[in-house]
Write a protein that holds these residues in place. Structure first.
Motif, PDB file in Angstrom:
ATOM      1  N   ARG A   1      -9.145  -5.384  -0.210  1.00  9.94           N
ATOM      2  CA  ARG A   1      -8.275  -4.917  -1.280  1.00  9.94           C
ATOM      3  C   ARG A   1      -7.912  -6.072  -2.224  1.00  9.94           C
ATOM      4  O   ARG A   1      -6.823  -6.632  -2.141  1.00  9.94           O
ATOM      5  CB  ARG A   1      -7.007  -4.286  -0.702  1.00  9.94           C
ATOM      6  CG  ARG A   1      -7.233  -3.002   0.061  1.00  9.94           C
ATOM      7  CD  ARG A   1      -7.583  -1.843  -0.839  1.00  9.94           C
ATOM      8  NE  ARG A   1      -6.523  -1.523  -1.772  1.00  9.94           N
ATOM      9  CZ  ARG A   1      -5.593  -0.600  -1.544  1.00  9.94           C
ATOM     10  NH1 ARG A   1      -5.593   0.074  -0.436  1.00  9.94           N
ATOM     11  NH2 ARG A   1      -4.677  -0.344  -2.449  1.00  9.94           N
TER      12      ARG A   1
ATOM     13  N   THR B   1       0.818  -1.223   0.000  1.00 12.06           N
ATOM     14  CA  THR B   1       0.000   0.000   0.000  1.00 12.06           C
ATOM     15  C   THR B   1       0.847   1.267   0.000  1.00 12.06           C
ATOM     16  O   THR B   1       0.316   2.351  -0.184  1.00 12.06           O
ATOM     17  CB  THR B   1      -0.915   0.036   1.227  1.00 12.06           C
ATOM     18  OG1 THR B   1      -0.111  -0.271   2.361  1.00 12.06           O
ATOM     19  CG2 THR B   1      -2.037  -0.955   1.108  1.00 12.06           C
ATOM     20  N   ALA B   2       2.157   1.110   0.265  1.00 13.47           N
ATOM     21  CA  ALA B   2       2.975   2.314   0.341  1.00 13.47           C
ATOM     22  C   ALA B   2       3.792   2.458  -0.921  1.00 13.47           C
ATOM     23  O   ALA B   2       4.569   1.592  -1.277  1.00 13.47           O
ATOM     24  CB  ALA B   2       3.898   2.247   1.549  1.00 13.47           C
ATOM     25  N   ASN B   3       3.621   3.570  -1.578  1.00 13.46           N
ATOM     26  CA  ASN B   3       4.366   3.829  -2.789  1.00 13.46           C
ATOM     27  C   ASN B   3       5.732   4.421  -2.390  1.00 13.46           C
ATOM     28  O   ASN B   3       5.781   5.392  -1.651  1.00 13.46           O
ATOM     29  CB  ASN B   3       3.520   4.782  -3.633  1.00 13.46           C
ATOM     30  CG  ASN B   3       4.306   5.487  -4.681  1.00 13.46           C
ATOM     31  OD1 ASN B   3       5.313   4.983  -5.148  1.00 13.46           O
ATOM     32  ND2 ASN B   3       3.844   6.659  -5.054  1.00 13.46           N
TER      33      ASN B   3
ATOM     34  N   LEU C   1     -16.651  -7.473  -1.122  1.00 12.85           N
ATOM     35  CA  LEU C   1     -15.759  -7.529  -2.285  1.00 12.85           C
ATOM     36  C   LEU C   1     -16.517  -7.349  -3.595  1.00 12.85           C
ATOM     37  O   LEU C   1     -15.952  -7.427  -4.658  1.00 12.85           O
ATOM     38  CB  LEU C   1     -15.042  -8.880  -2.323  1.00 12.85           C
ATOM     39  CG  LEU C   1     -13.857  -9.007  -1.377  1.00 12.85           C
ATOM     40  CD1 LEU C   1     -13.370 -10.420  -1.344  1.00 12.85           C
ATOM     41  CD2 LEU C   1     -12.751  -8.079  -1.819  1.00 12.85           C
TER      42      LEU C   1
ATOM     43  N   SER D   1     -10.280  -1.293  -7.712  1.00 12.46           N
ATOM     44  CA  SER D   1      -8.848  -1.357  -7.994  1.00 12.46           C
ATOM     45  C   SER D   1      -8.427  -0.258  -8.956  1.00 12.46           C
ATOM     46  O   SER D   1      -7.308   0.209  -8.881  1.00 12.46           O
ATOM     47  CB  SER D   1      -8.462  -2.729  -8.519  1.00 12.46           C
ATOM     48  OG  SER D   1      -9.104  -2.947  -9.717  1.00 12.46           O
TER      49      SER D   1
ATOM     50  N   PRO E   1       0.631  10.141   2.125  1.00  8.38           N
ATOM     51  CA  PRO E   1       1.874  10.590   1.492  1.00  8.38           C
ATOM     52  C   PRO E   1       1.883  10.450  -0.018  1.00  8.38           C
ATOM     53  O   PRO E   1       2.707  11.053  -0.683  1.00  8.38           O
ATOM     54  CB  PRO E   1       2.936   9.691   2.118  1.00  8.38           C
ATOM     55  CG  PRO E   1       2.220   8.498   2.610  1.00  8.38           C
ATOM     56  CD  PRO E   1       0.809   8.895   2.880  1.00  8.38           C
ATOM     57  N   ASP E   2       0.968   9.658  -0.564  1.00 13.10           N
ATOM     58  CA  ASP E   2       1.006   9.405  -2.011  1.00 13.10           C
ATOM     59  C   ASP E   2       0.174  10.380  -2.822  1.00 13.10           C
ATOM     60  O   ASP E   2       0.083  10.262  -4.031  1.00 13.10           O
ATOM     61  CB  ASP E   2       0.480   7.989  -2.307  1.00 13.10           C
ATOM     62  CG  ASP E   2       1.495   6.955  -1.895  1.00 13.10           C
ATOM     63  OD1 ASP E   2       2.674   7.311  -1.795  1.00 13.10           O
ATOM     64  OD2 ASP E   2       1.100   5.806  -1.654  1.00 13.10           O
ATOM     65  N   VAL E   3      -0.465  11.307  -2.151  1.00 16.69           N
ATOM     66  CA  VAL E   3      -1.410  12.164  -2.864  1.00 16.69           C
ATOM     67  C   VAL E   3      -0.666  13.156  -3.757  1.00 16.69           C
ATOM     68  O   VAL E   3       0.353  13.721  -3.372  1.00 16.69           O
ATOM     69  CB  VAL E   3      -2.298  12.882  -1.831  1.00 16.69           C
ATOM     70  CG1 VAL E   3      -2.942  14.094  -2.403  1.00 16.69           C
ATOM     71  CG2 VAL E   3      -3.350  11.927  -1.322  1.00 16.69           C
TER      72      VAL E   3
ATOM     73  N   GLY F   1       6.181   8.215  -2.532  1.00 20.74           N
ATOM     74  CA  GLY F   1       5.437   8.932  -1.497  1.00 20.74           C
ATOM     75  C   GLY F   1       6.145   8.826  -0.161  1.00 20.74           C
ATOM     76  O   GLY F   1       6.231   9.799   0.592  1.00 20.74           O
ATOM     77  N   MET F   2       6.665   7.624   0.113  1.00 19.62           N
ATOM     78  CA  MET F   2       7.336   7.397   1.389  1.00 19.62           C
ATOM     79  C   MET F   2       8.626   8.200   1.487  1.00 19.62           C
ATOM     80  O   MET F   2       8.966   8.723   2.540  1.00 19.62           O
ATOM     81  CB  MET F   2       7.650   5.904   1.541  1.00 19.62           C
ATOM     82  CG  MET F   2       6.432   5.080   1.819  1.00 19.62           C
ATOM     83  SD  MET F   2       5.732   5.597   3.385  1.00 19.62           S
ATOM     84  CE  MET F   2       4.012   5.542   3.040  1.00 19.62           C
TER      85      MET F   2
ATOM     86  N   ASP G   1      -7.083  -5.802  -5.026  1.00 23.16           N
ATOM     87  CA  ASP G   1      -5.989  -5.420  -5.930  1.00 23.16           C
ATOM     88  C   ASP G   1      -4.641  -5.790  -5.321  1.00 23.16           C
ATOM     89  O   ASP G   1      -3.629  -5.700  -5.991  1.00 23.16           O
ATOM     90  CB  ASP G   1      -6.052  -3.917  -6.231  1.00 23.16           C
ATOM     91  CG  ASP G   1      -6.044  -3.066  -4.977  1.00 23.16           C
ATOM     92  OD1 ASP G   1      -6.674  -3.485  -3.979  1.00 23.16           O
ATOM     93  OD2 ASP G   1      -5.408  -2.000  -4.977  1.00 23.16           O
TER      94      ASP G   1
ATOM     95  N   ASP H   1       7.765  19.752   2.519  1.00 21.07           N
ATOM     96  CA  ASP H   1       7.700  18.734   1.475  1.00 21.07           C
ATOM     97  C   ASP H   1       8.778  18.971   0.410  1.00 21.07           C
ATOM     98  O   ASP H   1       9.243  20.098   0.212  1.00 21.07           O
ATOM     99  CB  ASP H   1       6.315  18.787   0.818  1.00 21.07           C
ATOM    100  CG  ASP H   1       5.991  17.495   0.104  1.00 21.07           C
ATOM    101  OD1 ASP H   1       5.278  16.683   0.686  1.00 21.07           O
ATOM    102  OD2 ASP H   1       6.486  17.290  -1.033  1.00 21.07           O
TER     103      ASP H   1
ATOM    104  N   ILE I   1      -8.487   3.340  -6.896  1.00 20.98           N
ATOM    105  CA  ILE I   1      -7.487   3.615  -5.862  1.00 20.98           C
ATOM    106  C   ILE I   1      -6.330   4.392  -6.469  1.00 20.98           C
ATOM    107  O   ILE I   1      -5.727   3.971  -7.435  1.00 20.98           O
ATOM    108  CB  ILE I   1      -6.984   2.299  -5.224  1.00 20.98           C
ATOM    109  CG1 ILE I   1      -8.128   1.651  -4.467  1.00 20.98           C
ATOM    110  CG2 ILE I   1      -5.811   2.566  -4.285  1.00 20.98           C
ATOM    111  CD1 ILE I   1      -7.832   0.271  -3.963  1.00 20.98           C
TER     112      ILE I   1
ATOM    113  N   GLN J   1      -6.428  -5.967   5.263  1.00 25.31           N
ATOM    114  CA  GLN J   1      -7.186  -5.231   4.248  1.00 25.31           C
ATOM    115  C   GLN J   1      -7.880  -6.215   3.316  1.00 25.31           C
ATOM    116  O   GLN J   1      -7.577  -6.290   2.134  1.00 25.31           O
ATOM    117  CB  GLN J   1      -6.232  -4.345   3.445  1.00 25.31           C
ATOM    118  CG  GLN J   1      -5.820  -3.124   4.220  1.00 25.31           C
ATOM    119  CD  GLN J   1      -4.471  -2.641   3.788  1.00 25.31           C
ATOM    120  OE1 GLN J   1      -3.518  -3.414   3.697  1.00 25.31           O
ATOM    121  NE2 GLN J   1      -4.363  -1.373   3.525  1.00 25.31           N
TER     122      GLN J   1
ATOM    123  N   LYS K   1       4.194  19.851   8.177  1.00 24.26           N
ATOM    124  CA  LYS K   1       4.940  18.835   7.433  1.00 24.26           C
ATOM    125  C   LYS K   1       4.954  19.176   5.936  1.00 24.26           C
ATOM    126  O   LYS K   1       5.975  19.057   5.272  1.00 24.26           O
ATOM    127  CB  LYS K   1       4.298  17.464   7.655  1.00 24.26           C
ATOM    128  CG  LYS K   1       5.168  16.332   7.161  1.00 24.26           C
ATOM    129  CD  LYS K   1       4.558  14.990   7.445  1.00 24.26           C
ATOM    130  CE  LYS K   1       3.461  14.710   6.461  1.00 24.26           C
ATOM    131  NZ  LYS K   1       2.702  13.500   6.785  1.00 24.26           N
TER     132      LYS K   1
ATOM    133  N   GLU L   1       7.666  11.609   2.292  1.00 23.19           N
ATOM    134  CA  GLU L   1       7.252  11.650   3.690  1.00 23.19           C
ATOM    135  C   GLU L   1       8.491  11.657   4.585  1.00 23.19           C
ATOM    136  O   GLU L   1       8.556  12.387   5.571  1.00 23.19           O
ATOM    137  CB  GLU L   1       6.412  10.392   3.954  1.00 23.19           C
ATOM    138  CG  GLU L   1       5.660  10.359   5.244  1.00 23.19           C
ATOM    139  CD  GLU L   1       4.419  11.241   5.225  1.00 23.19           C
ATOM    140  OE1 GLU L   1       4.225  11.967   4.231  1.00 23.19           O
ATOM    141  OE2 GLU L   1       3.679  11.211   6.207  1.00 23.19           O
TER     142      GLU L   1
END
Lengths: 667, 811
Positions: free
Chosen positions: A494, A280-282, B403, B410, B453-455, A285-286, A496, B498, B413, A491, B494, A289
């Motif tokens: 999910r 889930t963590a790209n 589900l 998918s 963090p991925d936005v 992005g990390m 995916d 960035d 997301i 999860q 924060k 962060e």
């Protein structure tokens, strides 16, 4: 995992449950190949931290005894922050060694330096006598990581070894999570430097795409996997079968050479391990962060602690910070990298130019160091020390950023910084390694005022990338750990985050044995030239010729050769010998082979000519049935068989057979 | 018509007629045509041909020439049409046989010319220009030119095809023009011609719609939309009856590629009287589209229907259901059952990424319009808001349900498009009264976006906008301040660190806007200071990126207006110090502009900024010597505010000042002079950047008006030190020229300019400058020189004079 591939049938067994620290065995033709031997160090989390400097807090912890007083393990177990920890040198969970006699393993293929940490356990105590194959960076950095681990342990020797708590009866009564720890009897203390050296002496270095023959039976080839310096996927193939082993690969543009995908095409079986642990963590992005939290802490006057391995993501972190520092006004903040192998790790990374991505390779020709951490060191922004003792303590300046191990927070210099900085809310600990649960890692340090940020950076393939990759390389079958076939338990919605393939992948778990779903059909056999010369091919279809061959098959070292049949030596006329000679099978020229198909109309005409006129033709799925009504006989003409059925009429059968044979070719 | 231009016209015509000469690019020819058109619309241009024989000669030469450049030929076609738009010129051109030659391509000497798209375009344009009167219409009909026009409808050039539609629409409209025109038409034999051509066009359009070839159908639909938009009643209805049947067939085909074009036709028809006539069956057509097999078509049609006024209620309800369906389906909110077919239709398209994202974004963007315009009777806004919130959660992978719709999730997301669109909708939903009790849910999901963090940076920006909107409707409760204090501010801190400058920039901008919105709220101001946000802003003043520094300056400026300044003079002093450093040292112009804007806003505010007052003169002098013209303009705005506040003058009210006032005003003027304001204005007046001099001129005029009203000539006693000023030389030149003009003195060019006295009275100085004239000149854009017809003609002549040797040197 053990995968047996038998000549006629394939089976599997499984020993290790950790999908990113695999240890698999593949039996293929007559070879036994171990694929990786990862060491699961998460078991260290059950142990108390090993402080480098005397810690009054840790030394004064109360021992543990059951409430009713029946079990008293005050010496072995200590209560800390509301949890119970084992007070001894940390122990690690080895790959399963009981399922298979590991002395029968012929070779071990290593895919990256994280996946070889159990090597000394395998090579030194099991009677293993084979060879280990790895690329040079894997070997060198793997050595550094093992050396670091040994130093961490040996620096703070602990005489006591805790074993009583492992007793099944006692373990059942312990509080969680100790109660639920599995296979505790197989946990082992860390190996020694001597064992490491001995294990590494069995390593033979290979380069990407280098073909290594194993006993003439199979060929193994490492391919770049893009995950870390020298990391590889392996192709294991014979003349007619191809098995790909994909472990710890990455499609992201980081420092290593990009992944070689095309060579994985046309595999019969693809064994897939080492996908990202944090789907889930790209990573991008990390990384963002990580940087913003770091900058925020430094700006507010706090220190940043980054528990990490001494090789791998740290190179990318330093590179990212190099670019970020100026934009975040961090130009004057010192970065410290503390590890017994810090110096070697930073220097090694700069010399493996041929194993780096194109961008970094081209820098070498300028000439410039491929990684910018060289410049950080030159400008004194990054300093590295073997330990907190000595030079570091005199040059230490705050606020600062410290990179140090071990990420489990149970041993290494990081323990000291946790004790030092844990009490101030100005400081921040940023977890970047995905191998350990950060909450468990922090458990013995509670209560903690320090801010805690979890930015796991795992550049390995995610499910989206894997499905793209598999679409591209199209293996016939995929074998993977069972964790990949269902969404993560936390999860469950999910869908995916799992592998959805057609046909569904074959899943395995620790201690399972798996039969691979394909049969070996062919073996390559060589003809000796004189034999080849003697062949008389006849063309049966345009471009396809056949010939019969009579020869002796010699099989040696997994190579098969057809040799001419030795001519019988002329026998002197002796009665005794004559009897002996009769026992030798007589070499007869083989009966001619028939081929071709029978054209119905022409066949009917020829029957007619022979006086058989009453024929009823019936069409069947495979051909025709001819009823010879007057003769009360049947002729079944099928694509690959012809039957003549007639009751006790041998002359008729022979006549009919001859008629049939007229239409066929003889070889 | 300007005489200069007219004198150039014959030589220009000669150049154009000569195919051997180098030609200018066709934009100058277009501009020339524009000039002709403009001149002809004025009374003196009506009889242009008799006065300008060169034009006729040019056209004659075109008709006789064997080799003609396509560009010039196209120009000639357009020009002929333009000239023929006046009846007398038309007659003349017809007499000379020029119209027949030009508009019947079969007569052309070089038939190849037709192959050139610019020539075909010129032909159509010329025709369009010409069709302004009855004779031209007769000409068009008699010569059956419509055949060629209809043929061009499917031309491979899109411009030509679209021009064809315009010409046909114009023709059809012209047949119906005015009453007397009609009566003439009815009595004349021509009327039958017109009617038959009109019918021909309509039949052709119906045929196109029924064609087997999709390209023909598409161009037919495009044409129908244009014609329906432009033509009048009763023609519109006549046309509709011709095309209705094939149109219905097309609508029931449910071909996705036609959707957009059919929708365009329906849109036009729905906004015309056709919609209310039952025999026109517009509503039925819409319903057919609404129930299409293609969900995208349905949603587009629904969006159109809901934009209509006076829409029948049943249709409106159906459209609303369709429009909401994708959103409600994905978020598992069921409003009313649609039947299995309907669900499966949407489900199928929502599980494919390629159709899912556009479907949802279309649905979302229409919902925003719909809900904000008028509340829906039977659908609770709260339900929609909660659905949008769920969708936003799904887009982050945070939604946990069955589900069942996993396939859709998918590809939602991490999908930026859907995230941005949903955030927009959520923001606009804040305006609905019914949403007062969904504030917590909305803010929770918005904070989730700030945390993730991925936005993407653009998504964060949208999140900021939405938060602002929700904050502005929130009742300031303790919970809200807790959220701001514990959740929002730490996240913003924060984001200010960035790695992406876009994020830092939009975060600072957000802090500024938030502060502006909640300025009056003491709790907010308290939280702002308690959380250390002010020091964060100070740190951001030294960001590496200029845009970010500019935003930090703006945010800091806004924040200081919220503070009780009596208590924080040190803060004020520190801020002014930092801002002055930026103004002096920053190499980027954005932060410097921002500093000037902040100072201006501080001066405008009711608060007292003592720290600024001390530095005003250096601010003005720094601003006036900046390299960036925008900084200068902002400095002048600051000067404006300063003048207003000190002189308290308003240009629109006329005061009569008492003598006691005058002393005060003199003092104020003195103060302005000490600050260097007059020096600034005069320096800027002679700037070469037009906006700067324009603004300075306006301010000086304002000052002049004020002085004239306040003092009689020469009684201000205010003198300016002008020696050594950068503008004194320029000033002197102008004054001298003016004097020269006035006195018609016979001084020669080489003569020395006399020295100006060291000191000049402000009043005299302003009178010496011809400010009104200067303002007029600077109000004209530079365009007026370059684009004048004279300059175009000169360009054409110049281009023709160029030989190969000097072509390299030009420009």
């Amino acid at each position: 995992l053990i995968i047996f591939m038998l000549k006629s049938q394939c089976r599997r067994y499984c020993l290790s449950g950790h999908p990113t620290l695999p240890c698999n065995v593949l039996k293929f033709k007559s070879t036994t190949i171990m694929l990786d031997c990862g060491l699961d160090t998460t078991s260290a989390l059950y142990f108390l931290p090993l402080p480098l400097v005397h810690s009054s807090r840790l030394s004064k912890l109360p021992g543990w005894a059951s409430k009713d007083g029946t079990v008293n393990l005050e010496k072995e177990l200590k209560e800390c922050a509301g949890r119970v920890f084992v007070d001894s040198q940390p122990e690690f969970c080895l790959p399963e060694v009981e399922l298979l006699d590991l002395s029968t393993v012929d070779v071990i293929l290593i895919s990256n330096y994280h996946c070889m940490m159990a090597l000394p356990y395998i090579t030194e105590h099991t009677g293993f006598s084979g060879t280990v194959y790895a690329t040079e960076p894997t070997f060198q950095i793997g050595r550094l990581l093992m050396e670091e681990l040994v130093t961490f342990m040996e620096r703070v020797p602990k005489a006591q070894s805790a074993t009583c708590w492992k007793n099944k009866e006692i373990q059942r009564m312990l509080p969680g999570p100790l109660k639920d720890a599995v296979d505790v009897w197989s946990w082992k203390r860390c190996y020694s430097m001597q064992e490491v050296n001995s294990a590494l002496s069995k390593v033979q270095l290979v380069g990407y795409s280098q073909k290594v023959e194993l006993f003439g039976a199979v060929q193994v080839t490492p391919l770049s996997s893009g995950y870390s310096l020298g990391s590889s996927n392996w192709i294991i193939q014979s003349h007619y079968e191809k098995v790909s082993y994909v472990s710890g690969s990455s499609l992201l543009t980081t420092h290593p050479q990009p992944m070689d995908q095309s060579s994985l095409k046309n595999s019969d079986v693809l064994i897939l391990t080492g996908l990202t642990q944090i789907p889930t963590a790209n990573p991008d992005g990390m990384l963002g962060e990580f940087c913003s939290n770091l900058a925020m802490t430094i700006r507010a006057g706090g220190n940043v602690l980054v528990p990490c391995y001494s090789s791998g993501v740290i190179y990318d972190l330093l590179e990212c910070l190099y670019q970020f520092m100026d934009s975040a006004n961090l130009g004057t903040t010192p970065f410290y990298f503390i590890s017994p192998v810090a110096n070697s790790s930073l220097e090694f990374s700069q010399i493996f130019a041929e194993w780096l991505c194109q961008n970094k390779q081209s820098k070498v020709y300028l000439p410039e160091p491929p990684f910018p951490h060289a410049e950080l060191i030159q400008t004194n922004k990054l300093k590295h020390y073997p330990s907190i003792h000595g030079e570091f303590s005199s040059e230490f300046r705050q606020p600062c950023v410290v990179f140090t191990g071990h990420p489990s927070l149970r041993f290494g210099d990081v323990v000291h910084f946790m004790e030092l900085w844990g009490k101030s809310s100005l400081n921040t600990i940023i977890f970047t390694e995905p191998d350990f649960s950060y909450l468990d890692a922090l458990a013995p340090y509670q209560p903690l005022a320090m801010k805690c940020v979890y930015c796991p950076i795992d550049t390995r393939l995610n499910f989206h990338q894997v499905s793209k990759l598999l679409k591209e390389v199209q293996p016939l079958h995929v074998v993977c750990p069972e964790q990949y076939t269902q969404p993560p338990p936390a999860q469950s919605h999910r869908s995916d985050l799992m592998l959805e393939l057609q046909p569904p992948p074959m899943a395995y778990r620790r201690c399972s044995v798996l039969g691979l779903p394909f049969r070996r059909r062919y073996e390559r056999i060589q003809l000796q030239p004189e034999l080849a010369k003697a062949l008389v091919p006849s063309e049966i279809k345009p471009g396809i010729s056949v010939a019969t061959v009579s020869a002796v098959l010699q099989s040696k070292d997994n190579k098969h050769v057809l040799q001419p049949v030795p001519k019988p030596t002329p026998v002197p006329p002796s009665k005794k010998r004559k009897r002996l000679m009769e026992e030798v099978p007589e070499l007869l020229s083989p009966k001619p082979l028939l081929s071709g198909s029978i054209p119905l109309d022409a066949f009917l005409a020829s029957l007619h000519k022979s006086g058989i006129t009453e024929v009823k033709v019936e069409e069947t799925a495979d051909g025709h049935i001819l009823h010879l009504q007057a003769e009360d006989a049947l002729i079944q003409l099928e694509e690959d068989a012809t039957h003549i059925v007639c009751d006790n009429n041998e002359p008729l059968r022979t006549a009919l057979r001859d008629l049939v044979l007229r239409f066929l070719q003889k070889l | 018509m300007e005489s200069d231009c007219l004198s150039l016209l014959p030589s220009v015509c000669k150049v154009l007629a000569n195919p051997k000469l180098l030609l200018p690019d066709d934009t100058s020819l277009e501009k020339l045509l524009d000039w002709f058109r403009e001149s002809m619309s004025q009374s003196y241009g009506k009889h242009i041909i008799p006065h300008q024989p060169s034009l006729l000669q040019f056209l004659l030469s075109v008709t006789t020439s064997q080799e003609m450049d396509p560009t010039v030929f196209s120009f000639a076609l357009k020009l002929t049409g333009l000239l023929a738009s006046k009846e007398d010129s038309f007659n003349l051109l017809e007499e000379k046989g020029m119209l027949q030659y030009m508009f019947e391509p079969d007569n052309w000497h070089k038939l190849d010319l037709w192959k050139n798209a610019s020539v075909r375009c010129g032909w159509l344009q010329g025709l369009w220009n010409m069709l302004q009167h009855q004779q031209a219409m007769d000409f068009f009909c008699k010569r059956d030119l419509v055949k060629l026009v209809l043929y061009l409808q499917n031309d491979k050039s899109l411009f030509i095809a679209s021009l064809t539609n315009q010409v046909l629409a114009h023709f059809l409209n012209s047949t119906m023009l005015s009453n007397d025109f009609e009566s003439v038409a009815q009595n004349s034999p021509a009327s039958t011609d017109w009617a038959s051509v009109t019918t021909k066009v309509m039949i052709h359009m119906a045929k196109s719609l029924a064609s087997e070839e999709q390209a023909v159908v598409l161009s037919g639909l495009r044409q129908l939309a244009v014609v329906l938009t432009q033509c009048r009643e009763p023609l519109k209805e006549m046309l509709w009856t011709h095309v209705l049947e094939p149109l219905e067939l097309l609508a029931n085909l449910h071909d996705g590629s036609l959707t957009q074009h059919i929708m365009a036709v329906l849109q036009v028809s729905a906004r015309s009287p056709l919609f209310i006539k039952p025999e026109c069956r517009v509503e039925a057509l819409m319903e057919a589209m609404l129930c299409s097999r293609n969900a995208n078509t349905s949603v587009q049609c629904a969006a159109l229907i809901l934009q209509l006024e006076n829409c029948p209620e049943t249709l409106e309800r159906k459209a609303t259901n369709v429009l909401l369906h994708p959103l409600l389906f994905v978020t598992s909110c069921s409003l009313q059952p649609h039947g299995p077919d309907y669900d499966s239709l949407f489900e199928e398209q929502l599980t494919q990424r390629i159709s899912c994202v556009p479907l949802i974004t279309q649905s979302l963007s229409s919902i925003a319009d719909l809900v904000c315009k008028s509340p829906l009777d039977d659908i609770p806004v709260r339900l929609i808001t909660l659905s949008v919130i769920s969708l936003l959660r799904i887009c982050l992978g945070h939604h946990s349900t069955t589900l069942q719709k996993a396939g859709t999730y998918s590809h939602l997301i991490g999908c930026c498009k859907v995230q941005r669109c949903s955030l927009d909708v959520l923001g606009s939903l804040a305006a609905c009264k019914e949403n007062a009790d969904t504030v917590h849910e909305a803010l929770a999901v918005l904070l989730l976006y700030l945390q993730c963090p991925d936005v993407h940076a653009t998504v964060l920006k949208k999140t900021h906008q939405a938060i602002l909107k929700w904050f502005s409707i929130c009742s300031p409760s303790t919970d809200l301040w807790k959220t701001v204090h514990h959740d929002l501010f730490p996240l913003l801190k924060k984001h200010v660190c960035d790695g992406r400058w876009e994020v830092r920039d939009s975060t600072l901008e957000f802090i500024m806007q938030l502060t502006a919105t909640l300025k009056g709220n003491s709790k907010y101001v308290e939280a702002l200071h308690d959380c250390g946000m002010v020091s964060v802003l100070f740190t951001s003043l030294s960001d590496v990126e200029g845009y970010v520094r500019a935003s930090a300056v703006a945010a800091l400026g806004e924040t200081l207006t919220t503070t009780d300044l009596q208590l924080s003079t040190s803060l004020q002093e520190e801020a002014v110090k930092h801002l002055l450093t930026i103004l002096t040292e920053d190499t980027d112009s954005f932060p410097r502009r921002a500093v000037m804007k902040v100072f201006t806003s501080w001066l405008k505010s009711t608060l007292v900024f003592t720290a600024l007052d001390h530095t005003l003169s250096s601010v003005l002098s720094l601003g006036s010597s900046d390299f960036d013209w925008e900084v200068k303009v902002h400095t002048l705005e600051l000067a404006d505010v300063l003048m207003d506040s000190l002189l308290n003058c308003c240009p629109y009210s006329i005061h009569t000042f008492q003598s006691s006032d005058r002393t005060g005003i003199k003092q104020a003027l003195n103060e302005l002079m000490v600050l260097g304001l007059f020096d600034l204005l005069l320096k800027c007046l002679f700037e070469c950047d037009r906006p700067v001099s324009e603004k300075a001129c306006a301010l000086l005029l304002k000052l002049q008006t004020f002085m004239r009203e306040t003092f009689s000539a020469g009684h201000s006693d205010l003198t300016l030190e002008i020696s050594g000023c950068s503008w004194s030389e320029e000033m002197l030149q102008r004054c001298y020229k003016k004097q020269q003009g006035n006195e018609s003195n016979c001084m020669k060019n080489g003569d020395q300019v006399p020295d100006l006295p060291k000191k000049v009275g402000l009043f005299e100085l302003l009178e010496l400058l011809d400010l009104e004239d200067m303002q007029y000149i600077s109000s004209l854009s530079s365009d007026h020189v370059i684009n004048s017809p004279q300059s175009i003609m000169e360009d054409i002549l110049f281009a023709a004079q160029q030989s190969e040797e000097n072509v390299v040197d030009c420009y």
